[in-house]
Design an enzyme around this catalytic site. Structure first.
Site, short mmCIF file in Angstrom:
data_model
loop_
_atom_site.label_atom_id
_atom_site.label_comp_id
_atom_site.label_asym_id
_atom_site.label_seq_id
_atom_site.Cartn_x
_atom_site.Cartn_y
_atom_site.Cartn_z
N HIS A 23 14.66 -39.01 50.26
CA HIS A 23 14.23 -37.90 50.12
C HIS A 23 14.91 -36.89 50.89
CE1 HIS A 23 11.34 -34.18 50.52
NE2 HIS A 23 10.75 -34.66 49.23
N CYS A 79 13.39 -33.89 44.90
CA CYS A 79 13.94 -33.77 46.20
C CYS A 79 14.73 -34.95 46.64
CB CYS A 79 12.82 -33.42 47.28
SG CYS A 79 12.00 -31.92 47.20
N LYS A 96 -0.36 -36.81 51.03
CA LYS A 96 0.03 -37.97 50.27
C LYS A 96 -0.94 -38.97 50.52
CE LYS A 96 4.57 -36.59 49.80
NZ LYS A 96 4.87 -35.60 48.82
N ASP A 153 10.52 -43.66 57.08
CA ASP A 153 10.02 -42.56 56.25
C ASP A 153 8.85 -43.10 55.42
OD1 ASP A 153 8.87 -40.38 54.69
OD2 ASP A 153 10.77 -39.85 53.75
N GLN A 161 5.30 -42.14 51.40
CA GLN A 161 4.89 -42.66 50.09
C GLN A 161 4.37 -43.93 50.15
OE1 GLN A 161 4.72 -40.94 47.22
NE2 GLN A 161 5.89 -39.18 47.61
N1 PMP Z 1 9.81 -38.46 52.31
C1 PMP Z 1 9.28 -38.68 51.15
C2 PMP Z 1 9.56 -40.13 50.59
C3 PMP Z 1 8.41 -37.79 50.17
O1 PMP Z 1 7.86 -38.15 48.92
C4 PMP Z 1 8.03 -36.50 50.98
C5 PMP Z 1 7.39 -35.77 50.30
N2 PMP Z 1 7.39 -35.60 48.89
C6 PMP Z 1 8.53 -36.17 52.20
C7 PMP Z 1 9.41 -37.20 52.63
C8 PMP Z 1 8.48 -34.97 52.73
O2 PMP Z 1 7.07 -34.84 53.04
P1 PMP Z 1 6.34 -33.37 53.71
O3 PMP Z 1 6.84 -32.69 52.62
O4 PMP Z 1 4.86 -33.80 53.70
O5 PMP Z 1 6.82 -33.22 54.85
#
Ligand code: PMP
Length: 400
Positions: free
Chosen positions: A117, A358, A220, A194, A197
């Site tokens: 991401h 993203c 999430k 990270d 998910q």
């Molecule tokens: N990493 C992953 C794999 C994500 O899916 C997301 C959110 N789409 C993020 C990081 C970022 O998370 P947040 O916007 O809640 O900070």
């Protein structure tokens, strides 16, 4: 653990029952999370860690209980290893600007994977710009599985850190984190995972994974937005400098010198998102009570059913076909731009995500500018998937 726990699933969109397949963007909240937040504001609203009065004590207890619930959910050795953040993004930036920044120099290397991401790419690029370090990338194959066999050779004596996603939000791939950590640790390279998910879908055990840091986004995993945690090994948290300066992160301040507070307060400057943290604790309790194995089984069933049905749709291609996946399906449909598809499905009451999610580099790998993405939670149903497939067929007919 039931669909009726989630009131927002009852809303109508364009006069049709909502079919919510955008869980990877943000999940819905159960009533217990909504109640926990409401109860805080209606019965215990006060600042935490500061007042001698009873209400502040009650608010502090609820806030710290949330940390304990999250520690239990992640099998953290102690709740003190968890720092409240705004989410994974802030957790990754925190680790980049404290732990890694304090031990990296010009010419050093940081490794990320091709499926990250943007929030696990850009903070490292910023750090590289600040320090003259270099970003290196572990690629994935055309199924969307990391080429782990290349990792050992990618790590050099200049490599100072590795950051990798547990489960991909665009491809769905679940990465073999334990194996990755083992390879990196054999060369003394610390690892951040990270987990944005992974938390809502699979068992996360930070001690078993042996990772150095693990980031979580509350929203999430059925909690409010703007709250999450980063787990860190205690020896790292104690050694690394603070992130933000301000109230709460200090034990003593003079104009000459400040002594910092103990971990985790050292990393929690300012009044925190108290209601969010309490909601996060309630979400952790909800998952603990439901059993993550039951949640995983339910959403894997939906994943398998939807994959099978989608593969039968004419002109449909699934992007991300790893053998271990969370319930996320990215796809393209011949002759229909994903954005058009998303707009048409919205008129049927179906919420999906379209675009690059993203993860521009991951989507670029497949030579497409965008995909459509359906992402399921355990509360979705096979009937909703049937309706989604019917609606896809209707959308396709409009374009051929
Ligand atoms: N990493 C992953 C794999 C994500 O899916 C997301 C959110 N789409 C993020 C990081 C970022 O998370 P947040 O916007 O809640 O900070």
């Amino acid at each position: 653990m039931k669909r009726t726990d989630f009131p927002c699933l009852d809303v109508k969109v364009h006069n049709k029952p909502l079919v919510y397949f955008d869980n990877a963007a943000t999940a819905q909240r159960p009533q217990s999370v909504i109640d926990a937040v409401t109860n805080y504001y209606t019965k215990t609203n006060a600042n935490v860690h500061r007042g001698v009065h009873s209400l502040s004590g009650d608010a502090t207890d609820l806030f710290e209980q949330a940390r304990i619930s999250m520690a239990k959910l992640m099998n953290s050795p102690s709740d003190k290893n968890l720092i409240f953040t705004r989410g994974s993004t802030e957790g990754i930036n925190l680790v980049a600007q404290t732990f890694v920044r304090s031990r990296i120099q010009k010419g050093d290397e940081i490794i990320v994977s091709e499926m990250e991401h943007h929030s696990n790419i850009v903070p490292w690029q910023l750090l590289c710009e600040q320090t003259g370090a270099q970003l290196k990338v572990l690629p994935f194959n055309d199924n969307g599985e990391l080429q782990i066999e290349l990792l050992d050779a990618l790590i050099t004596d200049k490599t100072k850190f590795l950051a990798v996603v547990h489960a991909s939000n665009s491809l769905g791939t679940i990465n073999p984190i334990k194996q990755i950590v083992k390879i990196a640790h054999a060369k003394n390279v610390p690892v951040l995972v990270d987990g944005a998910q992974a938390m809502p879908h699979i068992k996360v055990d930070v001690q078993n994974l042996d990772c150095d840091f693990y980031t979580v986004s509350g929203h999430k995993m059925y909690a409010p937005t703007g709250i999450g945690v980063v787990y860190g090994k205690m020896e790292h948290l104690e050694a690394m400098p603070p992130y933000h300066g301000g109230g709460e992160m200090i034990s003593h301040v003079t104009f000459e010198k400040t002594i910092y507070n103990a971990v985790p307060a050292k990393f929690e400057a300012g009044t925190p998102n108290i209601a969010g943290a309490i909601g996060l604790g309630a979400a952790a309790d909800y998952i603990l009570k439901s059993g993550i194995e039951n949640i995983h089984q339910a959403d894997t069933e939906l994943l398998n059913y939807a994959t099978e049905r989608l593969l039968a749709v004419d002109g449909l291609k699934i992007i991300g076909t790893a053998s271990h996946k969370v319930s996320v399906i990215s796809f393209t449909l011949k002759g229909v731009h994903p954005h058009d598809l998303g707009t048409i499905l919205d008129h049927y009451g179906i919420a999906i995500r379209t675009g690059h999610h993203c993860t521009m580099p991951a989507i670029k790998h497949f030579g497409v500018p965008a995909t459509a993405r359906a992402s399921f939670a355990f509360y979705n149903t096979k009937a909703e998937i049937d309706y989604f497939i019917e609606s896809l067929d209707k959308a396709r007919e409009m374009f051929v």
